[in-house]
Write a protein that holds these residues in place. Sequence first.
Motif, short mmCIF file in Angstrom:
data_model
loop_
_atom_site.label_atom_id
_atom_site.label_comp_id
_atom_site.label_asym_id
_atom_site.label_seq_id
_atom_site.Cartn_x
_atom_site.Cartn_y
_atom_site.Cartn_z
N LEU A 80 2.91 5.84 28.13
CA LEU A 80 3.27 6.32 26.35
C LEU A 80 1.51 5.43 26.06
CD1 LEU A 80 6.33 4.29 25.97
CD2 LEU A 80 5.68 6.37 26.49
N ILE A 81 0.98 4.86 26.73
CA ILE A 81 -0.29 4.21 25.79
C ILE A 81 -1.44 6.56 26.15
CG2 ILE A 81 -2.28 3.30 26.02
CD1 ILE A 81 -0.29 1.42 24.44
N GLN A 82 -1.23 6.57 27.25
CA GLN A 82 -1.91 8.08 27.70
C GLN A 82 -1.70 8.89 26.77
OE1 GLN A 82 -4.39 8.23 29.23
NE2 GLN A 82 -4.84 9.90 28.69
N LYS A 83 -0.34 8.88 26.01
CA LYS A 83 0.74 10.04 24.89
C LYS A 83 0.03 9.92 24.13
CE LYS A 83 4.57 11.12 27.42
NZ LYS A 83 5.90 10.77 27.71
N ARG A 84 -0.49 8.31 23.63
CA ARG A 84 -1.45 8.39 22.49
C ARG A 84 -2.37 7.90 22.15
NH1 ARG A 84 -0.98 9.32 17.47
NH2 ARG A 84 -1.80 7.57 15.97
N LYS A 85 -2.37 8.02 23.43
CA LYS A 85 -4.39 7.92 23.30
C LYS A 85 -5.26 9.83 23.28
CE LYS A 85 -8.40 7.35 26.21
NZ LYS A 85 -8.92 7.33 27.80
N ASP A 86 -4.15 10.72 24.35
CA ASP A 86 -3.83 12.01 23.44
C ASP A 86 -3.52 12.85 22.29
OD1 ASP A 86 -4.29 12.17 26.11
OD2 ASP A 86 -2.94 12.40 27.02
N LYS A 87 -2.98 11.55 21.29
CA LYS A 87 -3.27 12.21 19.94
C LYS A 87 -1.37 12.81 19.14
CE LYS A 87 -7.16 10.21 19.23
NZ LYS A 87 -8.13 11.62 18.13
N MET A 88 -0.34 12.39 20.84
CA MET A 88 0.62 12.30 20.03
C MET A 88 0.92 11.53 19.33
SD MET A 88 4.23 12.62 22.64
CE MET A 88 3.56 13.92 23.19
N PRO A 89 1.59 12.31 18.18
CA PRO A 89 2.29 10.95 17.43
C PRO A 89 2.86 10.41 17.69
CG PRO A 89 2.35 13.52 16.40
CD PRO A 89 1.88 13.42 17.66
N ILE A 90 3.00 8.92 16.62
CA ILE A 90 3.49 7.74 18.03
C ILE A 90 4.91 8.14 17.68
CG2 ILE A 90 3.82 6.73 15.84
CD1 ILE A 90 3.34 4.73 18.90
N LYS A 91 5.45 8.80 16.83
CA LYS A 91 7.00 9.12 16.53
C LYS A 91 7.92 9.82 17.55
CE LYS A 91 7.02 7.67 11.72
NZ LYS A 91 7.05 8.47 10.17
N TYR A 92 7.07 10.58 17.59
CA TYR A 92 7.86 11.76 18.72
C TYR A 92 7.75 10.72 20.09
CZ TYR A 92 6.31 16.17 16.50
OH TYR A 92 7.42 17.07 15.70
N ILE A 93 6.63 10.05 19.98
CA ILE A 93 6.59 8.73 21.80
C ILE A 93 7.44 8.04 21.21
CG2 ILE A 93 5.29 7.53 23.40
CD1 ILE A 93 2.77 8.71 22.00
N LEU A 94 7.87 7.25 20.38
CA LEU A 94 8.84 6.42 20.24
C LEU A 94 10.47 7.12 20.44
CD1 LEU A 94 7.54 4.29 17.30
CD2 LEU A 94 7.52 3.68 20.04
N LYS A 95 10.11 8.42 19.84
CA LYS A 95 12.10 9.75 19.49
C LYS A 95 12.31 8.67 18.32
CE LYS A 95 11.72 10.72 24.11
NZ LYS A 95 11.21 12.23 23.70
N SER A 96 11.96 8.51 17.65
CA SER A 96 12.64 7.91 16.09
C SER A 96 11.51 7.90 15.00
CB SER A 96 12.98 6.21 16.70
OG SER A 96 12.99 5.69 15.59
N ALA A 97 12.26 8.14 13.67
CA ALA A 97 11.66 7.76 12.50
C ALA A 97 12.22 7.75 11.62
CB ALA A 97 10.79 9.37 12.24
N GLU A 98 11.52 6.25 11.01
CA GLU A 98 12.14 6.03 9.05
C GLU A 98 12.09 6.74 8.54
OE1 GLU A 98 11.70 2.44 6.15
OE2 GLU A 98 11.85 1.86 8.53
N PHE A 99 13.44 7.48 7.90
CA PHE A 99 12.98 8.59 6.33
C PHE A 99 14.50 7.29 5.37
CE2 PHE A 99 14.73 12.11 4.02
CZ PHE A 99 13.23 12.45 3.88
N MET A 100 14.31 7.47 4.27
CA MET A 100 14.68 6.60 3.47
C MET A 100 15.83 6.04 3.83
SD MET A 100 14.83 8.87 0.39
CE MET A 100 15.90 8.64 -0.47
#
Length: 586
Positions: free
Chosen positions: A362-382
Amino acid sequence: MRKCDVGGQAVIEGVMMRGSKGLATAVRTPSGKVEVDMKNVKPLTKRYKFLNIPFIRGIFILIDSLIVGIKTLNYSASFFEEDEEESKFELWLKKKLGDKGANDLIVTGTMMFSLLLSVGLFVGIPTVLAALFKRFGLHPIALNLIESVIRVGILILYMYLVSKLDDIYRVFQYHGAEHKTIFCYENEEKLTVENVKKYSRFHPRCGTNFLFLTMFVSIIVFSLTGWGGVIQRIILRVLLMPFVAGITYELIKWLGKTDSKLGKIIAYPGLKLQELTTKEPDESQIEVAIASLLAAEGIEYKKKIGELLKEGADILKEVSIDTYILDSQLLLGKVINKDKLYLITNRDEEVSKKSEKEYFELIQKRKDKMPIKYILKSAEFMGLDFNVEEGVLIPRPDTEILVEETLKYIPKDKDMNVCDLCCGSGAIGIALASFRENINIDLIDYYDTPKKVTESNIVKHNLKERAKFIKSDLLKVVIHQNKKYDILVSNPPYIKEEVISTLMEDVKDYEPHTALSGGQDGLVFYRRIVEESSKVLGEDGILAFEIGHDQGEEVKDLMINNGYNDIKVIKDLAGLDRVVIGTLKS
């Protein structure tokens, strides 16, 4: 203090260790990951017992070490030659001999060349130069001593010159990491970076010691051979080298076991020479050496939460990710299913090797600039948690303004039908339905990923009774079904095509192009939606858009020209146009 036979060698960006379980080579790849290659290969003298005879085994161990050394160097180099094309000669060799045959031939050729170069440098040149002193009528023993001094001088000069090369300097740092790690292991301390750092980089069983002691032993042995012609002496020295190597190997083994004053005196010159051939390693190099030794000895060392957080943060910091500390915490928390507070308060807790591997993936994906929320498969909204993945736009805080403004048009106790067009993850529509319990919501998008993600979010927020996904090219399907809505809300693609290439890497490389591009002027979807909306909106229906910061007046004009009034352009917290809302004339 533990006595062990663990030995090693520095390679390109890595360390090879030979231990009780086999031969392990650990390399820090260009991506920052540590790759470990483990081979259950025993030394020649253990595979063939008849070779393990004192004063004879040394030459076989030397040959075996040369072969293994060249192979491990080739292995480590392979991580840094991916973009280099093979030469015509290499291709021809592989065609004729196959990959293994060609590689074996290259290794053999390299070893033979290295031996010839060594003979030339450390036997041929010193012998020829020493012969110049014969005219002074010196005794053969004196001439042999002069030859030995020249040989040692060439060795020291050679070591000094190569230590000045940047790439070799890093190899010497890994050499230091190898020694410090072995010392820590011999002292029976747990192999951690902090423990290893405490130890000396000078070790009596080093190859540098072996080289120097070979010179020392050869002085004694060669002094007994008299002084013949130059060619005769070179041949004699080459023939005696196996014998010299055998004696030196036994001496090195003894130095590794003794703490006597005599042993320290004999080891001292070789230890001083290691000031040239070893350099102080950094923490990342020590980590590689530890990984190699653990594999070679078959030790499964579990890293602690604190160690993993630091390593992950360091990798992300190196590629200028501003949120490197938070991201490393979120990623490890995802892997071991713990929150940030738990990670901070339990830094000494060990993590399984499986989880460690998953974390660094997962660290490698983030190092490649994949958005953290895509890696976590989760995003907060409202204040709500939504599933997201590549293929849907990540909900932004700016979009919350669209939801907040739309909620002003929905009384809490009124039944209404609402449409979320271009829904992506369904965040807008589901947020509206979560805050207004009497509305029904249709969520429309054209692609399969939004369908999958939106339907998962409908289930997640217990809205199956009031929310439904409809796959449609904008409003075509619901127009055909004669559906009517009180409110149509939409965050359509609105970025100008020419601007997309200038966006941040995590946006342009990962977020769906179809959710970003609004065509040449950014207004393609607004035109279609405004024109089609009159067919699905009921009397005094509301149309609400999110817009780009420079699109307020243009979208407002589109709505005016298509029968909307009471149009408001609402700004975000930065004072930029963000939302346009209007009412369809009765």
